[in-house]
Design an enzyme around this catalytic site. Structure first.
Site, PDB file in Angstrom:
ATOM      1  N   ASP A  38       0.894  -1.169   0.208  1.00 50.42           N
ATOM      2  CA  ASP A  38       0.172  -0.166   0.028  1.00 50.42           C
ATOM      3  C   ASP A  38       0.828   1.136  -0.061  1.00 50.42           C
ATOM      4  O   ASP A  38       2.087   1.358   0.199  1.00 50.42           O
ATOM      5  CB  ASP A  38      -0.684  -0.048   1.202  1.00 50.42           C
ATOM      6  N   ASP A  64       3.598   2.233  -4.608  1.00 49.47           N
ATOM      7  CA  ASP A  64       2.841   3.201  -5.529  1.00 49.47           C
ATOM      8  C   ASP A  64       2.600   2.337  -6.477  1.00 49.47           C
ATOM      9  O   ASP A  64       3.198   1.837  -7.401  1.00 49.47           O
ATOM     10  CB  ASP A  64       3.292   4.394  -5.866  1.00 49.47           C
ATOM     11  N   VAL A  65       1.083   1.886  -6.473  1.00 45.20           N
ATOM     12  CA  VAL A  65       0.642   0.730  -7.525  1.00 45.20           C
ATOM     13  C   VAL A  65       1.022   1.490  -9.038  1.00 45.20           C
ATOM     14  O   VAL A  65       1.063   0.584  -9.769  1.00 45.20           O
ATOM     15  CB  VAL A  65      -0.651   0.408  -7.309  1.00 45.20           C
ATOM     16  N   TYR A 183     -13.523   7.809 -12.793  1.00 46.84           N
ATOM     17  CA  TYR A 183     -13.550   6.671 -12.082  1.00 46.84           C
ATOM     18  C   TYR A 183     -14.232   5.276 -12.795  1.00 46.84           C
ATOM     19  O   TYR A 183     -13.727   4.511 -12.817  1.00 46.84           O
ATOM     20  CB  TYR A 183     -14.258   6.861 -10.598  1.00 46.84           C
ATOM     21  N   LYS A 187     -12.631   1.861 -14.096  1.00 44.31           N
ATOM     22  CA  LYS A 187     -13.275   0.468 -13.805  1.00 44.31           C
ATOM     23  C   LYS A 187     -13.595  -0.219 -14.784  1.00 44.31           C
ATOM     24  O   LYS A 187     -13.822  -1.498 -14.887  1.00 44.31           O
ATOM     25  CB  LYS A 187     -14.338   0.830 -12.644  1.00 44.31           C
ATOM     26  N   THR A 218     -16.265   2.181   3.569  1.00 44.92           N
ATOM     27  CA  THR A 218     -14.961   2.206   3.639  1.00 44.92           C
ATOM     28  C   THR A 218     -14.504   3.618   3.770  1.00 44.92           C
ATOM     29  O   THR A 218     -15.382   4.567   3.501  1.00 44.92           O
ATOM     30  CB  THR A 218     -14.124   1.840   2.657  1.00 44.92           C
ATOM     31  N   THR A 221     -15.905   6.096   0.963  1.00 38.60           N
ATOM     32  CA  THR A 221     -17.481   6.354   0.896  1.00 38.60           C
ATOM     33  C   THR A 221     -17.866   7.193   2.392  1.00 38.60           C
ATOM     34  O   THR A 221     -19.005   7.580   2.341  1.00 38.60           O
ATOM     35  CB  THR A 221     -18.572   5.200   0.768  1.00 38.60           C
TER      36      THR A 221
HETATM   37  N1  LIG Z   1     -15.839   1.629  -1.003  1.00 39.82           N
HETATM   38  C1  LIG Z   1     -16.673   1.348  -2.241  1.00 39.82           C
HETATM   39  O1  LIG Z   1     -17.858   1.630  -2.009  1.00 39.82           O
HETATM   40  C2  LIG Z   1     -16.039   0.804  -3.254  1.00 39.82           C
HETATM   41  C3  LIG Z   1     -17.038   0.460  -4.173  1.00 39.82           C
HETATM   42  C4  LIG Z   1     -16.776  -0.268  -5.421  1.00 39.82           C
HETATM   43  C5  LIG Z   1     -15.115  -0.475  -5.609  1.00 39.82           C
HETATM   44  N2  LIG Z   1     -14.261  -0.127  -4.602  1.00 39.82           N
HETATM   45  C6  LIG Z   1     -12.687  -0.080  -4.708  1.00 39.82           C
HETATM   46  O2  LIG Z   1     -12.292  -0.852  -3.762  1.00 39.82           O
HETATM   47  C7  LIG Z   1     -10.954  -0.624  -3.874  1.00 39.82           C
HETATM   48  C8  LIG Z   1     -10.742  -0.360  -2.380  1.00 39.82           C
HETATM   49  O3  LIG Z   1     -11.169   0.620  -2.039  1.00 39.82           O
HETATM   50  P1  LIG Z   1     -11.790   0.899  -0.399  1.00 39.82           P
HETATM   51  O4  LIG Z   1     -13.306   1.104  -0.701  1.00 39.82           O
HETATM   52  O5  LIG Z   1     -11.466  -0.003   0.526  1.00 39.82           O
HETATM   53  O6  LIG Z   1     -11.134   2.224  -0.033  1.00 39.82           O
HETATM   54  P2  LIG Z   1     -10.019   2.600   0.919  1.00 39.82           P
HETATM   55  O7  LIG Z   1      -9.394   4.073   0.941  1.00 39.82           O
HETATM   56  O8  LIG Z   1     -10.433   2.176   2.263  1.00 39.82           O
HETATM   57  O9  LIG Z   1      -8.737   1.671   0.553  1.00 39.82           O
HETATM   58  C9  LIG Z   1      -7.827   1.875  -0.760  1.00 39.82           C
HETATM   59  C10 LIG Z   1      -6.457   1.670  -0.419  1.00 39.82           C
HETATM   60  O10 LIG Z   1      -5.753   1.826  -1.573  1.00 39.82           O
HETATM   61  C11 LIG Z   1      -4.650   2.360  -1.138  1.00 39.82           C
HETATM   62  N3  LIG Z   1      -4.078   3.156  -2.462  1.00 39.82           N
HETATM   63  C12 LIG Z   1      -4.634   4.412  -2.985  1.00 39.82           C
HETATM   64  N4  LIG Z   1      -3.763   4.715  -3.985  1.00 39.82           N
HETATM   65  C13 LIG Z   1      -2.852   3.812  -3.923  1.00 39.82           C
HETATM   66  C14 LIG Z   1      -1.262   3.827  -4.870  1.00 39.82           C
HETATM   67  N5  LIG Z   1      -1.397   4.535  -5.695  1.00 39.82           N
HETATM   68  N6  LIG Z   1      -0.819   2.808  -4.611  1.00 39.82           N
HETATM   69  C15 LIG Z   1      -1.001   1.873  -3.538  1.00 39.82           C
HETATM   70  N7  LIG Z   1      -1.950   1.798  -2.699  1.00 39.82           N
HETATM   71  C16 LIG Z   1      -2.942   2.917  -3.155  1.00 39.82           C
HETATM   72  C17 LIG Z   1      -5.126   3.420  -0.223  1.00 39.82           C
HETATM   73  O11 LIG Z   1      -3.964   3.830   0.576  1.00 39.82           O
HETATM   74  C18 LIG Z   1      -6.038   2.678   0.810  1.00 39.82           C
HETATM   75  O12 LIG Z   1      -5.142   1.988   1.765  1.00 39.82           O
HETATM   76  C19 LIG Z   1     -10.745   0.441  -4.830  1.00 39.82           C
HETATM   77  O13 LIG Z   1     -10.268   0.046  -6.038  1.00 39.82           O
HETATM   78  C20 LIG Z   1     -12.250   1.103  -4.826  1.00 39.82           C
HETATM   79  O14 LIG Z   1     -12.352   1.688  -6.205  1.00 39.82           O
HETATM   80  C21 LIG Z   1     -14.974   0.596  -3.451  1.00 39.82           C
END
Ligand SMILES: NC(=O)c1ccc[n+]([C@@H]2O[C@H](COP(=O)([O-])OP(=O)(O)OC[C@H]3O[C@@H](n4cnc5c(N)ncnc54)[C@H](O)[C@@H]3O)[C@@H](O)[C@H]2O)c1
Length: 278
Positions: A38, A64-65, A183, A187, A218, A221
């Site tokens: 992360d 950094d992904v 976004y 996706k 999370t 949101t």
């Molecule tokens: N929360 C929702 O409602 C939801 C819905 C659909 C999809 N998603 C997807 O689920 C995934 C996880 O999101 P989440 O909701 O757990 O949010 P979150 O913010 O809790 O977790 C996201 C994580 O990704 C890390 N991150 C961000 N940019 C990064 C980078 N450049 N390199 C490495 N790590 C990085 C952040 O530090 C964080 O720990 C995301 O891809 C998000 O788009 C979330």
């Protein structure tokens, strides 16, 4: 009792928070050794400590992904610590180019600014979209997923081992939602990348599937949930009438990385509380 992932090694990008962290904890509880990768080290180390306190094996690596080099270092770290990679979840993601997980105040500010811009120009999210912001979302969500997939699949292929990779798309892979196109476009790309990679890797013993969550509790949101106008729209479109929990997504990921889904590849599964029933 035997765990469903006993003896397996899992790599989780975005594992410091939210959905990624829930996957790391769920997989560990089922016997996997877990590498959490992360951008944010502090919550990442906290996640590792939580797993170790529960008796599991976990390590953290900074990532950094969007960087190819960092993804390669992540895959090498998994091999160094645990010898192999069997399962991957690519959960690192951003909701916009300035997103930083956990900075709710900044997110609330951006929501307010977007609202003002839309009041002046209803098409602002499209016509005034900042190009750098668009690029960062695609770099992290789409190119980042590609780079993680390349680095981890290469280890499986080099070691001639089967494996399972789960990408995290969104309902936004197929529903444009509202506001900025960045976004949903990122996706939709993740979903097509998943299908393409599934077809390439299936004959080589690697399955690739996507999860397309609805709205989940999370950091991503958290700000939206504080703005009645937006939160009501989300709940009105979710027949179950609530956001999902990260564990509800991790349970789907567990199915996809376990042998229980051995004939499933190239799929997009939506744990979304019924979003697509309309
Ligand atoms: N929360 C929702 O409602 C939801 C819905 C659909 C999809 N998603 C997807 O689920 C995934 C996880 O999101 P989440 O909701 O757990 O949010 P979150 O913010 O809790 O977790 C996201 C994580 O990704 C890390 N991150 C961000 N940019 C990064 C980078 N450049 N390199 C490495 N790590 C990085 C952040 O530090 C964080 O720990 C995301 O891809 C998000 O788009 C979330």
């Amino acid at each position: 009792m035997a765990g469903r992932l006993d003896g397996k090694v899992a790599v989780i990008t975005g594992g410091s928070n939210g959905i990624g962290r829930a996957c790391a904890e769920r997989f560990s509880a089922e016997g996997a050794d877990v590498l959490i990768a992360d951008l944010l080290p502090e919550p990442g180390h906290a996640a590792v400590e939580a797993i170790r306190s529960a008796g599991g094996q976990a390590e953290f690596v900074e990532l950094d992904v969007a960087s190819q080099q960092a993804n390669e270092a992540m895959a090498a770290a998994a091999v160094e610590h645990f010898g192999t990679i069997d399962a991957v979840v690519t959960a690192a993601g951003v909701s916009d180019g300035d997103y930083r997980s956990g900075d709710i105040e900044a997110q609330l500010k951006r929501i307010a600014q977007a609202g003002e811009a839309m009041a002046a120009n209803p098409a602002a999210a499209l016509t005034e979209l900042d190009l750098d912001n668009w690029r960062r979302v695609l770099d992290v969500n789409l190119t980042g997923t590609l780079l993680s997939l390349q680095a981890t699949a290469s280890v499986m292929l080099d070691q001639q081992k089967p494996g399972s990779i789960v990408t995290i798309a969104s309902i936004a892979a197929v529903d444009p939602l509202w506001g900025s196109p960045s976004y949903p476009v990122s996706k939709a790309g993740v979903w097509m990348l998943t299908k393409n990679a599934a077809r390439t890797l299936a004959p080589l013993g690697i399955r690739v599937n996507a999860i397309g969550p609805g709205f989940i509790e999370t950091n991503m949101t958290a700000a939206l949930a504080e703005v009645d106008e937006y939160y009501e729209r989300v709940i009105d479109n979710t027949p179950m009438g609530r956001r999902g929990t990260p564990t509800e997504i991790a349970n789907v990921a567990l199915f996809l990385v376990s042998d229980e889904s051995s004939f499933v590849t190239g799929e997009l599964i939506h744990p979304d509380g019924g979003w697509f029933t309309g």
